[in-house]
Design a protein around this motif. Sequence first.
Motif, PDB file in Angstrom:
ATOM      1  N   LEU A  76      -2.096  -7.216  -7.820  1.00  7.76           N
ATOM      2  CA  LEU A  76      -1.094  -6.322  -7.248  1.00  7.76           C
ATOM      3  C   LEU A  76      -1.727  -5.407  -6.203  1.00  7.76           C
ATOM      4  N   ARG A  77      -1.050  -5.251  -5.091  1.00  7.10           N
ATOM      5  CA  ARG A  77      -1.438  -4.312  -4.047  1.00  7.10           C
ATOM      6  C   ARG A  77      -0.167  -3.640  -3.539  1.00  7.10           C
ATOM      7  N   VAL A  78      -0.263  -2.375  -3.157  1.00 13.65           N
ATOM      8  CA  VAL A  78       0.900  -1.627  -2.676  1.00 13.65           C
ATOM      9  C   VAL A  78       0.623  -1.160  -1.259  1.00 13.65           C
ATOM     10  N   LEU A  79       1.540  -1.470  -0.345  1.00 13.08           N
ATOM     11  CA  LEU A  79       1.406  -1.124   1.064  1.00 13.08           C
ATOM     12  C   LEU A  79       2.561  -0.235   1.498  1.00 13.08           C
ATOM     13  N   ALA A  81       5.290   1.482   4.342  1.00 14.18           N
ATOM     14  CA  ALA A  81       6.362   0.832   5.106  1.00 14.18           C
ATOM     15  C   ALA A  81       5.844   0.139   6.353  1.00 14.18           C
ATOM     16  N   ASP A  82       4.700   0.606   6.902  1.00 14.54           N
ATOM     17  CA  ASP A  82       4.146  -0.047   8.087  1.00 14.54           C
ATOM     18  C   ASP A  82       3.469  -1.364   7.776  1.00 14.54           C
ATOM     19  N   ASP A  83       3.406  -1.727   6.471  1.00 18.11           N
ATOM     20  CA  ASP A  83       2.802  -2.988   6.024  1.00 18.11           C
ATOM     21  C   ASP A  83       1.320  -3.065   6.377  1.00 18.11           C
ATOM     22  N   LYS A  84       0.688  -1.896   6.529  1.00 13.45           N
ATOM     23  CA  LYS A  84      -0.739  -1.858   6.872  1.00 13.45           C
ATOM     24  C   LYS A  84      -1.516  -0.882   5.996  1.00 13.45           C
ATOM     25  N   THR A  85      -0.879   0.233   5.637  1.00 16.69           N
ATOM     26  CA  THR A  85      -1.584   1.301   4.931  1.00 16.69           C
ATOM     27  C   THR A  85      -1.512   1.103   3.430  1.00 16.69           C
ATOM     28  N   PRO A  86      -2.667   0.927   2.726  1.00 15.58           N
ATOM     29  CA  PRO A  86      -2.648   0.801   1.262  1.00 15.58           C
ATOM     30  C   PRO A  86      -2.240   2.125   0.613  1.00 15.58           C
ATOM     31  N   LEU A  87      -1.466   2.042  -0.460  1.00 16.74           N
ATOM     32  CA  LEU A  87      -1.064   3.221  -1.216  1.00 16.74           C
ATOM     33  C   LEU A  87      -1.727   3.205  -2.588  1.00 16.74           C
ATOM     34  N   LYS A  88      -1.994   4.393  -3.098  1.00 11.09           N
ATOM     35  CA  LYS A  88      -2.594   4.507  -4.427  1.00 11.09           C
ATOM     36  C   LYS A  88      -1.542   4.217  -5.496  1.00 11.09           C
ATOM     37  N   PHE A  89      -1.959   3.490  -6.512  1.00 10.73           N
ATOM     38  CA  PHE A  89      -1.035   3.178  -7.599  1.00 10.73           C
ATOM     39  C   PHE A  89      -1.823   2.926  -8.879  1.00 10.73           C
ATOM     40  N   SER A  90      -1.134   2.959  -9.989  1.00 11.84           N
ATOM     41  CA  SER A  90      -1.744   2.636 -11.281  1.00 11.84           C
ATOM     42  C   SER A  90      -0.722   1.911 -12.140  1.00 11.84           C
ATOM     43  N   LEU A  91      -1.197   0.991 -12.980  1.00 10.83           N
ATOM     44  CA  LEU A  91      -0.325   0.207 -13.850  1.00 10.83           C
ATOM     45  C   LEU A  91      -0.164   0.899 -15.189  1.00 10.83           C
ATOM     46  N   GLU A  92       1.076   1.129 -15.588  1.00  7.87           N
ATOM     47  CA  GLU A  92       1.338   1.602 -16.939  1.00  7.87           C
ATOM     48  C   GLU A  92       1.540   0.424 -17.887  1.00  7.87           C
ATOM     49  N   GLN A 118      10.501   3.126   2.526  1.00  7.43           N
ATOM     50  CA  GLN A 118      10.183   1.844   1.927  1.00  7.43           C
ATOM     51  C   GLN A 118       8.682   1.671   1.727  1.00  7.43           C
ATOM     52  N   PHE A 119       8.337   0.819   0.781  1.00 13.12           N
ATOM     53  CA  PHE A 119       6.961   0.353   0.622  1.00 13.12           C
ATOM     54  C   PHE A 119       7.017  -1.009  -0.043  1.00 13.12           C
ATOM     55  N   TYR A 120       5.889  -1.707  -0.096  1.00 10.08           N
ATOM     56  CA  TYR A 120       5.856  -3.085  -0.567  1.00 10.08           C
ATOM     57  C   TYR A 120       4.837  -3.252  -1.693  1.00 10.08           C
ATOM     58  N   VAL A 121       5.227  -4.028  -2.696  1.00 18.55           N
ATOM     59  CA  VAL A 121       4.314  -4.411  -3.780  1.00 18.55           C
ATOM     60  C   VAL A 121       3.991  -5.891  -3.587  1.00 18.55           C
ATOM     61  N   TYR A 122       2.727  -6.178  -3.282  1.00 22.31           N
ATOM     62  CA  TYR A 122       2.288  -7.553  -3.037  1.00 22.31           C
ATOM     63  C   TYR A 122       1.664  -8.152  -4.296  1.00 22.31           C
ATOM     64  N   ALA A 123       1.775  -9.466  -4.434  1.00 26.44           N
ATOM     65  CA  ALA A 123       1.152 -10.195  -5.549  1.00 26.44           C
ATOM     66  C   ALA A 123       1.084 -11.665  -5.159  1.00 26.44           C
ATOM     67  N   GLY A 124       0.539 -12.482  -6.080  1.00 23.97           N
ATOM     68  CA  GLY A 124       0.495 -13.916  -5.847  1.00 23.97           C
ATOM     69  C   GLY A 124      -0.760 -14.402  -5.155  1.00 23.97           C
TER      70      GLY A 124
END
Length: 566
Positions: A76-79, A81-92, A118-124
């Motif tokens: 999992l990665r979170v970006l 709205a510009d689809d370039k800047t990584p955002l900090k996140f944590s899994l519960e 908006q923001f995007y959660v990437y996976a796969g």
Amino acid sequence: MKTHLIPALLLALSAALPATSEAWWNAEWTQRTRITLNTTDQGLATQEAASAVPVAVRLHSGNFDFASAKEDGSDLRVLAADDKTPLKFSLERFDSVNELAVLWVQLPSVLPGSDKNQFYVYAGNSKVAAGEASPAGGFDAALVSAFHFSDITKPGADHLGSPGREAGLVVVEPNGLLAASLKLEGRAVQLPVADKPLLDAAQLSLSVWVKLDDVASAKLLQWGGLQIAVQAGQLRASVGGSELRGGELTVGRWTQLGLRVGAGKAALLLDGAVVADAAASALPSLGSTLSLGDGARGLADELQISASARSNAWLAISAGAQGAQGKLLSAQREDAAAAEGESHGYMGILIKNLTADAWVVIVICGLMLLIAIWISVAKGLLMGRIDQANRAFLKRFRDATDNLLHLEQGGAHAESPLFRLYQAGVRELAKRKAGQDGAAPLSGASMDAVKASVDADYVRENARLNGGMVMLTIAISGGPFLGLLGTVVGVMITFAAIAQAGDVNVNAIAPGIASALLATVAGLGVAIPSLFSYNYLASRIKNTSSDMQIFIDEFITRAAELYGAR
């Protein structure tokens, strides 16, 4: 119709399609989920911007493909709205078996009155090593403690605590507000919390979700000089010597309780909205142990404590993002293949949400449209050539005198139906030796036989003129019904998927229904131009048919005058 017209038609159709974009952060990640925070009146209206807001994102089979993601969620990665800047996140929570996940994402900024947050959660990405995760950080530095009650170590138990701390075992409910929730059974649960950062900052923001079975009387939270309680359904709080009352709790409903202290004021909040405030000279003594749920029965979840007086917008967004029935957040799954064909504007949203049955209907409608265009163009060109050939032959026929049976010489009229009817009449007259030396005049019965033969050819010519027109009638009558079938099935599938996923907000329903309606649009897109084309061609065919009937009468009359009995 000439073959070079086919590429021209295909080029015209492709030119009519919208332009495409190919925005995708990294091709090695095959899917993403687009998360939208709607801060307009249609979502959760806010009046000011909020920064460093943690939002809880729920992932399920309706908005995330767990089959293509790593079992532990390490890809999992979170970006932004510009689809370039990584955002900090944590899994519960990340449960690939039951296809449920909860992650906390720290948003740098949330704009008010906008549906473009908006923001995007990437996976796969199968290449990511097991256990390899993006740097954690779903919360900002002002957070002192966050109790999620989700780190289940054995059935019915949860190790509590902020980073680096643990408490004793307590009973939890596996399926609570976000993931697991703390069970309140009337006795107080003691949680270790460091109060030094709060006292140093002289500010505090505290929130906790509760779902109570009884709202008669309970001390929901007690921490030194801070207290939140419920009495006869009314919410009460005390901050040192300041008392706050306001808001009512409902039995069996998840509600977020909040308390904010700073700048000489204390505020009591319910679901992110201030329901009472009072002056508070200073932050009271707290101690190192927080008591939760004394005398309460039900569930509690997501206790967050920050050394900062959060703004109203921050608290409202945080509450709206965590609530199960909130309108703030919406999630929509995307994949790389769909993004490569993503179009600008609303048409891209419709295309991305098309179901398989809608695609089948649209493809069939597309083929019907191509056939209708082919027939319309070919038939239109044919009718133009026929009209020109008929006029040329009719002029020769009317100018002829004693050489009526020899008009085949000196002119080519292969495209003219009138010429072919003339040939049929000449053949019948030749059988009866009309116009030959010594031939007897034709009787009335003979002329009737000649006319009957020409009439038979007229029927065949008429059928030739109408050839292919049935395909236009099929497009006119069948296109809308086929499109309606695709829409009905698409709506059924959309509602079935929503029922299975449990996501009932309008942002989850609208794209699927709008995409299903695209099948009806496709059916009408076939029927409307086919209807115009059919009516135009039918009128030209009718005129040509009338010309043939008039010519038959004119030919038989002249033949009777020249070769019939007097």
